[in-house]
Design a protein around this motif. Sequence first.
Motif, mmCIF file in Angstrom:
data_model
loop_
_atom_site.group_PDB
_atom_site.id
_atom_site.type_symbol
_atom_site.label_atom_id
_atom_site.label_comp_id
_atom_site.label_asym_id
_atom_site.label_seq_id
_atom_site.Cartn_x
_atom_site.Cartn_y
_atom_site.Cartn_z
ATOM 1 N N PHE A 86 0.869 -1.181 0.000
ATOM 2 C CA PHE A 86 0.000 0.000 0.000
ATOM 3 C C PHE A 86 0.908 1.234 0.000
ATOM 4 C CE2 PHE A 86 -2.821 3.304 1.245
ATOM 5 C CZ PHE A 86 -4.130 2.876 1.089
ATOM 6 N N LEU A 106 -3.431 -1.470 8.475
ATOM 7 C CA LEU A 106 -3.038 -2.318 7.352
ATOM 8 C C LEU A 106 -1.984 -3.351 7.736
ATOM 9 C CD1 LEU A 106 -2.845 0.420 4.591
ATOM 10 C CD2 LEU A 106 -4.300 -1.594 4.489
ATOM 11 N N PHE A 131 -0.175 -5.974 5.429
ATOM 12 C CA PHE A 131 0.398 -5.167 4.357
ATOM 13 C C PHE A 131 1.783 -4.645 4.728
ATOM 14 C CE2 PHE A 131 -3.741 -5.130 2.513
ATOM 15 C CZ PHE A 131 -3.636 -4.609 1.226
ATOM 16 N N ALA A 138 7.672 -6.259 0.572
ATOM 17 C CA ALA A 138 6.320 -6.421 0.045
ATOM 18 C C ALA A 138 6.309 -7.365 -1.149
ATOM 19 C CB ALA A 138 5.740 -5.070 -0.360
#
Length: 340
Positions: A99, A122, A128, A166
């Motif tokens: 994100f 998140l 995330f 990520a």
Amino acid sequence: MAIDSSKWKDYSKIDPELEALLPHLPPIKSFADYSSAADLRQSTAEMLGQMVSSGVIKLADWAGFRKAELQIPTRDGSSIRAVVYGTESSAAETRGPLFVYFHGGGWTFGMPEYGETWAEKLVKELGFTVVSVGYRLAPEHVFPTAAHDGWNAVKWCAENASSIGADASKGFIVGGTSAGANVAIVAAHEAVDANLSPPVTGVVVSSACVCHHEAMPEAYKKHVTSWEEHKDGMILDRRGMNWFYDNYKPDPKSPLASPLLWSSHKKQPPTYLQVMGMDPMRDEALIYERVLHEEGVPTKLDVFPGIPHGGPDFLPMLSVAGKSLDGFKAGVEWIASQKA
């Protein structure tokens, strides 16, 4: 395109909880009353410090998680500061979706830490990795610097997702609040036009600015009443918005300033919007949602009646702040369901 705006004015009735709180709030002056951007930045920092020390704002606890600064290169050879939040593990199998967040502040003030409330939700609840981006601010850096920095940041994050913990193939969302929502929406359109890989899979915005009032297409003008209704609005009034424009100096008719004017929205990813009922920019955001929907983009919309621009951030003592955060999480989960 048929737009039914007949009930939009109903959103202007003040929230009862806010109405009861008003007598106990200190006077809120217009952003236009600050002598300079530097004065505004100092005043905002002091206000946030007071809210933290009084317990109105509770800082996130990142023990057991990762919070680190990074520098993202820009097209002009400079770099911008960002903060990355995520799990401590760097193993490939534990990497979560990505994100990229852009803070609000009229393109004139703000910093990456403004995104910590979203980041905490998140990272801790949805797994995330969040990159909160400090795009360069006006008046030192005028239009289109913020828009360019936003797109550069999204592209850099796509190319370097694994190095920041990520896995963008699991989900890649861009989002932001107010001016940051504007930057996020522009970046999402740039990503689609450039066939970015991995692709952006969702957009999440709150109190979005999507079209300069001087550039609103004639076909939509009859639906825009909030700009007049809330010209003296709480938190953000018309004078304040024009002060931000005077500092940022956007070209109203450029889609980099008014992404509603983008030549096509058809390939935009699923988009979740939060709109505040007493926001001068309320109607342009509602029009944008309708335009996306008509062009086949999945949309999810939450309207908070009787709440001013940026209310969940500026008035964290109200229950709408919690409702907004819960809605934000639900919006992200809805985007993930669209991909499934």
